[in-house]
Design an enzyme around this catalytic site. Structure first.
Site, short mmCIF file in Angstrom:
data_model
loop_
_atom_site.label_atom_id
_atom_site.label_comp_id
_atom_site.label_asym_id
_atom_site.label_seq_id
_atom_site.Cartn_x
_atom_site.Cartn_y
_atom_site.Cartn_z
N ARG A 6 -0.69 -13.89 5.68
CA ARG A 6 -0.27 -12.81 6.09
C ARG A 6 1.16 -12.33 5.17
NH1 ARG A 6 2.95 -9.74 6.28
NH2 ARG A 6 3.72 -7.90 8.14
N TYR A 38 0.66 -10.39 0.56
CA TYR A 38 0.90 -9.36 -0.47
C TYR A 38 2.48 -9.00 -0.38
CZ TYR A 38 2.51 -3.83 0.32
OH TYR A 38 2.85 -2.78 0.11
N ALA A 66 3.21 -11.24 -3.21
CA ALA A 66 2.70 -11.31 -4.51
C ALA A 66 3.62 -9.53 -5.15
CB ALA A 66 0.54 -10.41 -4.37
N ASN A 99 7.99 2.51 5.72
CA ASN A 99 6.50 2.98 6.74
C ASN A 99 6.88 4.87 6.82
OD1 ASN A 99 7.61 0.19 8.15
ND2 ASN A 99 5.72 1.20 8.61
N1 LIG Z 1 2.30 3.88 2.86
C1 LIG Z 1 3.84 3.20 3.25
O1 LIG Z 1 5.13 3.14 3.74
C2 LIG Z 1 4.70 2.36 2.20
C3 LIG Z 1 4.75 1.26 2.76
C4 LIG Z 1 5.29 0.35 1.43
C5 LIG Z 1 5.04 0.17 0.89
N2 LIG Z 1 3.73 0.88 -0.05
C6 LIG Z 1 3.67 0.60 -1.82
O2 LIG Z 1 3.34 2.26 -2.20
C7 LIG Z 1 1.78 2.63 -2.54
C8 LIG Z 1 1.53 3.22 -2.46
O3 LIG Z 1 1.27 3.53 -0.78
P1 LIG Z 1 0.24 4.62 0.20
O4 LIG Z 1 0.99 4.66 1.49
O5 LIG Z 1 -0.02 5.65 -0.82
O6 LIG Z 1 -1.41 3.83 0.14
P2 LIG Z 1 -2.66 4.12 -0.27
O7 LIG Z 1 -3.53 2.51 0.02
O8 LIG Z 1 -2.60 5.43 -0.13
O9 LIG Z 1 -3.04 4.06 -1.92
C9 LIG Z 1 -2.97 3.59 -2.51
C10 LIG Z 1 -4.07 4.43 -4.44
O10 LIG Z 1 -4.13 2.71 -4.36
C11 LIG Z 1 -5.06 3.39 -5.63
N3 LIG Z 1 -6.25 1.84 -5.82
C12 LIG Z 1 -6.08 0.61 -5.64
N4 LIG Z 1 -6.38 0.01 -6.36
C13 LIG Z 1 -6.47 0.45 -6.97
C14 LIG Z 1 -6.79 -0.07 -9.07
N5 LIG Z 1 -7.52 -1.25 -8.90
N6 LIG Z 1 -7.30 1.20 -9.45
C15 LIG Z 1 -7.27 2.09 -9.53
N7 LIG Z 1 -6.22 2.83 -7.69
C16 LIG Z 1 -6.52 1.35 -6.95
C17 LIG Z 1 -6.72 3.63 -3.98
O11 LIG Z 1 -7.70 3.85 -3.86
C18 LIG Z 1 -5.33 4.17 -3.06
O12 LIG Z 1 -5.82 5.52 -3.09
C19 LIG Z 1 1.29 0.77 -2.35
O13 LIG Z 1 1.93 0.46 -3.90
C20 LIG Z 1 2.33 0.49 -1.19
O14 LIG Z 1 1.76 -1.03 -1.16
C21 LIG Z 1 3.98 2.05 0.96
#
Ligand SMILES: NC(=O)c1ccc[n+]([C@@H]2O[C@H](COP(=O)([O-])OP(=O)(O)OC[C@H]3O[C@@H](n4cnc5c(N)ncnc54)[C@H](O)[C@@H]3O)[C@@H](O)[C@H]2O)c1
Length: 368
Positions: free
Chosen positions: A165, A168, A171, A197
Site C-alpha cells: 500500500r 505510491y 514513489a 483530498n
Molecule cells: N485529487 C486529489 O485529491 C489528490 C490527492 C493527492 C495527490 N494528488 C496528485 O495530484 C495529481 C493529479 O491528481 P488527479 O486527482 O487529477 O488524478 P487523475 O487520475 O484524475 O489525473 C491524472 C491524469 O494523469 C494521466 N496520466 C497518468 N500517467 C500518465 C502518463 N504516463 N502520461 C500521460 N498522462 C498520464 C491520467 O490519464 C490522468 O488523466 C496526481 O499526481 C496525484 O497523485 C491528487
C-alpha cells in the site's frame, strides 16, 4: 488584436485528469496563459479541445520524447499531475504505481533541471504516511504535534515494504527528493504541492459507466448509490480525511503561478483543516446529499456494510489513520485559505454525477 503583454506558457502533464481539467477551466478562461498538455486520456477535455491557447498531445509522457523536451525548454512553468493515484492500485499494481509516480516522472525532472524550467510538481499528503499518534499505545490525538502534518518538520512514516500500500507514498516521496536534489545541485526552480483530498465535479470515473475498476472513495460511494448497492465502509469507515474543494485548490495553484517569488523552493500542504470527517460520516453525508439532489428520501437509509481493508483492497493494505494538514505556509506565502464547506462541495459534486447519469441514455434508469 495585439495582446498587452506576453502570454505565459504552461506545460501541464496529466491535463486530462480531475485536477488538470479544472486547471484548464481556469487558465483558458482568460488570455494570460497558453497551455501545452499531455495526457493518455481525452475523456474530460472536450470543452477545451480546439481552444486557440491549448495544444493537446494524447499519449504517455514516457513516449513524448523530444516534443516534450522542447515544450519544457520553452515553458515558463511545468505543472506535473501525471500519475496513477488510485488507492485500489497501490497494492494490486505496485509496479505500475512505482513507474508512473517515479520513473516516468524522472525524465521530466531532468528536462526541467537541464533547461532551468520551474517545475510545479503534484506530490501527495501520503508522503507523510501515518501519524506519530497512530504508533502510540495510548493514541496521541489530543496533541496536534503528534498528528498534524507540517511541510518542513513532520517525519515521513511509512509501513513495512511487504505492505505494498505504501508504493505510491514512497514513489511520491522519492520524486520529491529527486526534485529537491536537482534544486540544490543545479538550481532548478521548483514548487511541491501536497494535496489533501480534493473533491469536486468530474472526480474519477464511475465504474460500469465511464471506466472500469474501483475509483477513489467519493466516486465509489456515488456509483453504489446509483446502483442501489450498499456503501462499503472499509475498516468501519474510521479513517479521517479533510475534504478540499477543487475550486479552492485551483485558487491555490493560480496564486502560486502568479507569485513565483513566494512559491518557488516551497512545499505546500493544500488542504482544508476545517473540513475533517470520518469516511463513515462522509458516507452518511453522501446519502443525504443524494436524497436532496434527487428528491428521493429513500437514499437517507441506503444500506452500509463494514468490510476489512484486506477484503476490499487485497493483501498488503493498511490505511493512514488521519490526515490533518497545517496550512500556515500556504496562508503566509500565498495569501491562500480554503473557503468551501463539505456540504457545498458534496452538493456540487453529486449534482454533476446525477445530471451526467440522467444524460446517459443507457443508464438513465439508475437515478429516479
Ligand atoms: N485529487 C486529489 O485529491 C489528490 C490527492 C493527492 C495527490 N494528488 C496528485 O495530484 C495529481 C493529479 O491528481 P488527479 O486527482 O487529477 O488524478 P487523475 O487520475 O484524475 O489525473 C491524472 C491524469 O494523469 C494521466 N496520466 C497518468 N500517467 C500518465 C502518463 N504516463 N502520461 C500521460 N498522462 C498520464 C491520467 O490519464 C490522468 O488523466 C496526481 O499526481 C496525484 O497523485 C491528487
Amino acid at each position: 488584436v495585439a495582446r498587452e503583454r506576453e502570454q505565459r506558457r504552461l506545460v501541464i502533464l496529466g491535463c486530462g485528469g480531475f485536477i488538470g481539467s479544472h486547471l484548464l477551466d481556469r487558465f483558458l478562461a482568460g488570455d494570460e496563459y497558453s497551455v501545452e498538455g499531455w495526457d493518455r486520456s481525452a475523456r474530460r477535455l472536450s470543452p477545451h479541445l480546439g481552444h486557440g491557447d491549448f495544444t493537446f498531445h494524447q499519449g504517455s509522457i514516457a513516449d513524448a520524447g523530444a516534443e516534450l523536451t522542447r515544450a519544457i525548454e520553452q515553458a515558463d512553468a511545468v505543472i506535473n499531475l501525471a500519475a496513477i493515484c488510485n488507492p485500489a492500485a497501490y497494492n494490486t499494481q505496485p509496479l505500475d504505481v512505482i513507474h508512473a509516480n517515479l520513473f516516468d516522472v524522472y525524465p521530466v525532472v531532468q528536462a526541467c533541471a537541464a533547461s532551468g524550467t520551474w517545475l510545479v510538481h503534484f506530490s501527495s499528503s501520503e508522503v507523510y504516511g501515518r501519524t506519530i499518534a497512530s504508533y502510540l499505545p495510548s493514541g496521541g490525538y489530543d496533541d496536534p504535534r503528534l498528528y498534524e502534518f507540517e511541510e518542513q518538520t513532520s517525519p515521513l512514516i511509512m509501513g513495512p515494504v511487504s505492505n505494498q500500500r505504501w508504493t505510491y507514498a514512497c514513489a511520491k516521496q522519492m520524486t520529491e527528493r529527486l526534485i529537491y536534489a536537482h534544486h540544490k545541485e543545479d538550481g532548478m526552480p521548483f514548487t511541491i504541492v501536497r494535496p489533501l483530498n480534493f473533491f469536486g465535479p468530474r472526480m474519477d470515473h464511475l465504474p460500469g459507466r465511464d471506466g472500469v475498476g474501483t475509483p477513489r472513495v467519493l466516486a465509489s460511494f456515488a456509483a453504489a448509490l446509483m446502483d442501489r448497492r450498499p456503501l462499503m465502509l472499509v475498516d468501519g469507515g474510521s479513517a479521517r480525511r479533510t475534504i478540499t474543494s477543487i475550486h479552492d485548490a485551483v485558487d491555490a495553484v493560480e496564486l502560486m503561478l502568479g507569485q513565483p517569488g513566494q512559491s518557488q523552493s516551497e512545499f505546500f500542504n493544500i488542504g482544508n483543516p476545517d473540513n475533517e470527517l470520518t469516511v463513515a460520516r462522509l458516507a452518511e453525508m453522501m446519502r443525504n446529499t443524494f436524497a436532496t439532489v434527487t428528491g428521493d428520501d429513500s437514499y437517507r437509509d441506503h444500506p452500509m456494510e463494514h468490510i476489512s481493508g484486506t477484503s476490499f483492497y487485497g493483501e498488503g493494505y493498511e490505511d493512514c489513520d488521519r490526515r490533518m494538514p497545517n496550512i500556515d505556509r500556504a496562508t503566509l506565502m500565498l495569501g491562500w485559505s480554503p473557503k468551501r464547506s463539505v456540504e457545498e462541495i458534496l452538493l456540487e459534486t453529486v449534482e454533476e454525477y446525477v445530471s451526467s447519469e440522467a444524460a446517459r441514455p443507457d443508464t438513465a434508469a439508475h437515478v429516479d
